[in-house]
Design an enzyme around this catalytic site. Structure first.
Site, PDB file in Angstrom:
ATOM      1  N   TYR A   1     -17.660  -8.601 -11.849  1.00 32.75           N
ATOM      2  CA  TYR A   1     -17.159  -9.796 -11.161  1.00 32.75           C
ATOM      3  C   TYR A   1     -18.179 -10.304 -10.131  1.00 32.75           C
ATOM      4  CZ  TYR A   1     -12.882  -8.071 -13.294  1.00 32.75           C
ATOM      5  OH  TYR A   1     -11.956  -7.612 -14.196  1.00 32.75           O
TER       6      TYR A   1
ATOM      7  N   HIS B   1     -10.449 -19.194 -16.629  1.00 41.57           N
ATOM      8  CA  HIS B   1     -11.207 -17.947 -16.660  1.00 41.57           C
ATOM      9  C   HIS B   1     -10.788 -17.091 -17.858  1.00 41.57           C
ATOM     10  CE1 HIS B   1     -13.058 -14.233 -15.025  1.00 41.57           C
ATOM     11  NE2 HIS B   1     -11.983 -13.657 -15.525  1.00 41.57           N
ATOM     12  N   GLU B   2      -9.485 -16.894 -18.040  1.00 40.45           N
ATOM     13  CA  GLU B   2      -9.010 -16.028 -19.117  1.00 40.45           C
ATOM     14  C   GLU B   2      -9.319 -16.623 -20.497  1.00 40.45           C
ATOM     15  OE1 GLU B   2      -8.234 -13.099 -18.528  1.00 40.45           O
ATOM     16  OE2 GLU B   2      -7.919 -13.249 -16.364  1.00 40.45           O
TER      17      GLU B   2
ATOM     18  N   HIS C   1      -7.871  -2.685 -10.263  1.00 38.58           N
ATOM     19  CA  HIS C   1      -9.020  -2.209 -11.034  1.00 38.58           C
ATOM     20  C   HIS C   1      -9.346  -0.742 -10.790  1.00 38.58           C
ATOM     21  CE1 HIS C   1      -9.144  -6.549 -10.902  1.00 38.58           C
ATOM     22  NE2 HIS C   1      -9.879  -6.532 -11.991  1.00 38.58           N
TER      23      HIS C   1
ATOM     24  N   TYR D   1     -27.044  -2.317 -18.516  1.00 43.11           N
ATOM     25  CA  TYR D   1     -27.595  -3.588 -18.024  1.00 43.11           C
ATOM     26  C   TYR D   1     -29.087  -3.737 -18.327  1.00 43.11           C
ATOM     27  CZ  TYR D   1     -23.138  -3.821 -15.626  1.00 43.11           C
ATOM     28  OH  TYR D   1     -21.793  -3.860 -15.354  1.00 43.11           O
TER      29      TYR D   1
ATOM     30  N   HIS E   1      -0.963  -8.507 -13.954  1.00 45.10           N
ATOM     31  CA  HIS E   1      -2.371  -8.834 -13.724  1.00 45.10           C
ATOM     32  C   HIS E   1      -2.927  -9.598 -14.932  1.00 45.10           C
ATOM     33  CE1 HIS E   1      -6.347  -8.307 -11.908  1.00 45.10           C
ATOM     34  NE2 HIS E   1      -6.774  -8.152 -13.144  1.00 45.10           N
ATOM     35  N   ALA E   2      -3.507 -10.779 -14.690  1.00 45.39           N
ATOM     36  CA  ALA E   2      -3.961 -11.650 -15.775  1.00 45.39           C
ATOM     37  C   ALA E   2      -5.062 -10.972 -16.590  1.00 45.39           C
ATOM     38  CB  ALA E   2      -4.468 -12.969 -15.201  1.00 45.39           C
TER      39      ALA E   2
ATOM     40  N   HIS F   1     -12.712 -15.822 -21.777  1.00 47.56           N
ATOM     41  CA  HIS F   1     -12.798 -14.556 -22.516  1.00 47.56           C
ATOM     42  C   HIS F   1     -12.438 -14.771 -23.982  1.00 47.56           C
ATOM     43  CE1 HIS F   1     -13.508 -11.898 -19.145  1.00 47.56           C
ATOM     44  NE2 HIS F   1     -12.415 -12.284 -18.514  1.00 47.56           N
TER      45      HIS F   1
ATOM     46  N   ARG G   1       0.810  -1.225   0.000  1.00 46.26           N
ATOM     47  CA  ARG G   1       0.000   0.000   0.000  1.00 46.26           C
ATOM     48  C   ARG G   1       0.841   1.272   0.000  1.00 46.26           C
ATOM     49  NH1 ARG G   1      -2.758  -4.131   1.116  1.00 46.26           N
ATOM     50  NH2 ARG G   1      -5.021  -4.200   0.795  1.00 46.26           N
TER      51      ARG G   1
ATOM     52  N   GLU H   1     -17.115 -12.318 -17.777  1.00 48.10           N
ATOM     53  CA  GLU H   1     -16.326 -12.794 -16.646  1.00 48.10           C
ATOM     54  C   GLU H   1     -16.769 -14.179 -16.178  1.00 48.10           C
ATOM     55  OE1 GLU H   1     -13.699 -11.312 -15.723  1.00 48.10           O
ATOM     56  OE2 GLU H   1     -14.016  -9.476 -16.876  1.00 48.10           O
TER      57      GLU H   1
END
Length: 568
Positions: free
Chosen positions: A474, A336-337, A464, A176, A306-307, A340, A139, A364
């Site tokens: 997500y 997961h990837e 993000h 949406y 980051h994937a 996409h 951080r 996602e």
């Protein structure tokens, strides 16, 4: 509209190549190229969307009306009308993204650690002092982002207002097929459905952490110190499974150890993910995928690890970008990837503005639906385990899965709740950190490892936020994936407990998925959901059904103990 689609497709391709170059080789030149390409795309999209406002009151055919809305939503932070501010916004976005990617915690000039290093510490250490150092060390990268992020919010809101939205939060919640207010209420409804399951898991994990670290560290407020969860943001808890596993349960298997024992390397991990999709009747990935993807962290340059999955040239140039480790977590992330990538390929024949999922939660969810089917039955089929554990191992398997899926839900909700309040002005810049931790306490039942002040900018320590990626997708995906999974299990005739189902190798399941994916964004999301599941509404009961045996067990473990926490 034809002009807009042609223009933005060309500029989008240029931006994708520039962004790929920057994220896989961060330096001054690639940052400049990425910023310039992003500025060109954002400025053109804003100009076209502004021109399109003159058609707002016309009665248009449904597909054309849908494209005009997609034009307005095509960028997550629309450029303001002023060219100088357009460039300032693009420069801010690239700077925030690259600052995160280059971030390191340097305890001493000689000892600098990347996020990968610090995450490994959180994953493996059980020393509370070491854990706190890693947690607060990461951080330290984000305080410099704070003034730039504040200005980014101002400029993004200007661009959104120029398109007719109240602010960027209003724009984000307009994709949406419902009003922004209805969308917010829908997320709250789903959260209420799942909250009892989360609270039961939270109470059980809190007790086991107290057994390990003592009441002095855990405290009496019922809140879990975030650094003890095995994850930098407390968004998943599977890395502390060894601390919270049921004493009477014998672990059925350790997937990470099985991957190592079977000599899996980074490429073989990805080939395994591809193999699941091809078993459903879908085509292999193109040869260029293997030539152009980034599967490991390079030694000679800074990258964004980051994937992410990329469709650089409308499905003919599919790629993923990851710094793969040989472990169970990355095995699931790869599925997961690739989800996409297969989605991107399925809708390639759609017009430009319909090349996307029905809503961003669908994109996602797709790969995670496949990952839910990575059951012991499947792992035996592909040779990763020798025999399928009996029913006596089910609580063990469900607990491991809950530490990933159930633990995530509140974090999936709070990130954008914070951001919506920032964009709307409800949360002032002087209260960025205070508002963040208030939401963490309320939804996650967690607290920071040490006192946090407004000198810090802890939201910026989550990719993000500086990466400007909406996060509600997500949260939605965690609901959709169980709906998709339950429907596909019915498709293959599964009759046992839901968590035991695998549709690996079923071409019918593959066709059902592909038919939905091929629709892209051309239809309202209830139509796409119906194509995949037969339902037209979001429904969290599939999650509750999946984890029902675990909920009974957790309630037994929590008898006579407090459940819940004090958020204030």
């Amino acid at each position: 509209m034809d002009k807009a689609e042609t223009s933005l497709e060309a500029l989008g391709r240029r931006s994708a190549f520039s962004s790929w170059a920057m994220q896989t080789n961060i330096n001054y030149s690639t940052e400049w190229l990425a910023g310039d390409a992003d500025n060109a795309y954002s400025a053109e999209a804003a100009k076209l969307a502004h021109e399109a406002r003159k058609y707002d009151k016309l009665k248009l055919p449904a597909d054309l009306k849908r494209k005009f809305l997609a034009l307005k939503l095509t960028v997550t932070s629309p450029a303001p009308p002023d060219p100088k501010e357009q460039k300032e916004l693009s420069d801010a976005k690239v700077w925030l993204d690259s600052t995160y990617g280059k971030g390191k915690y340097c305890a001493t000039p000689e000892k600098c650690q990347t996020l990968d290093d610090l995450e490994e510490t959180l994953r493996s250490s059980r020393n509370p002092t070491v854990l706190l150092d890693a947690w607060q060390g990461w951080r330290t990268i984000s305080p410099p982002m704070r003034p730039r992020y504040q200005r980014f919010v101002e400029l993004s809101n200007k661009g959104s207002q120029d398109l007719g939205f109240k602010d960027t939060a209003d724009l984000w919640r307009s994709g949406y097929d419902m009003t922004p207010e209805q969308f917010s209420a829908e997320l709250d409804r789903l959260d209420s459905q799942m909250k009892p399951l989360y609270e039961a898991l939270h109470a059980y994990v809190r007790r086991r952490l107290q057994d390990k670290y003592g009441s002095d560290i855990i405290g009496a407020d019922g809140l879990i110190p975030q650094q003890l969860t095995g994850n930098m943001w407390g968004q998943s808890w599977e890395n502390i499974y060894d601390l919270v596993k049921a004493p009477s349960q014998t672990p059925s298997f350790d997937l990470t150890k099985r991957l190592v024992a079977n000599k899996y390397d980074e490429k073989k991990m990805v080939e395994a993910g591809e193999g699941f999709f091809t078993s459903l009747g879908l085509e292999k990935l193109p040869a260029t995928f293997w030539e152009r993807s980034m599967l490991t962290r390079p030694r000679d340059r800074e990258v964004v690890c980051h994937a992410s999955a990329w469709d650089v040239e409308n499905s003919q140039d599919l790629r993923i970008k990851m710094c793969i480790k040989i472990n169970a977590e990355d095995y699931v992330t790869i599925h997961h990837e690739l989800g996409h990538n297969y989605y991107q390929r399925a809708y390639e024949k759609q017009p430009y503005f319909f090349r996307g999922s029905a809503n961003d939660g669908f994109h996602e969810a797709l790969g995670d639906t496949i990952a839910l089917s990575v059951t012991p039955e499947y792992l035996k089929q592909v040779g990763l385990i020798d025999k399928v554990p009996g029913a006596e191992g089910d609580i063990d398997l469900l607990l491991q899965k809950a530490l990933e899926k159930v633990a995530f839900q509140p974090f999936g909700l709070l990130v954008d709740k914070w951001r919506w309040d920032v964009f709307s002005g409800k949360t002032k810049p002087a209260d960025y950190n205070k508002a963040w931790w208030a939401l963490v306490r309320k939804y996650q039942g967690m607290k920071p490892g040490n006192e946090r002040t407004e000198e810090q900018f802890d939201p910026g320590a989550k990719y993000h936020i500086p990466g400007n990626t909406p996060y509600a997708r997500y949260f939605l995906a965690n609901v959709y994936q169980f709906q998709f999974y339950r429907a596909l299990c019915k498709q293959v005739g599964h009759t046992g407990p839901l968590h035991r189902c695998s549709f690996y190798g079923d071409k019918g399941a593959g066709k059902r998925l592909n038919d939905m994916m091929a629709m892209g964004a051309s239809r309202p999301w209830p139509d796409a959901l119906e194509a995949a599941t037969g339902q037209r509404e979001l429904d969290a009961t599939a999650i509750l059904e999946y984890f029902a045996p675990l909920k009974v067990w957790l309630d037994e473990q929590n008898k006579g103990r407090s459940v819940g926490w004090k958020a204030e």
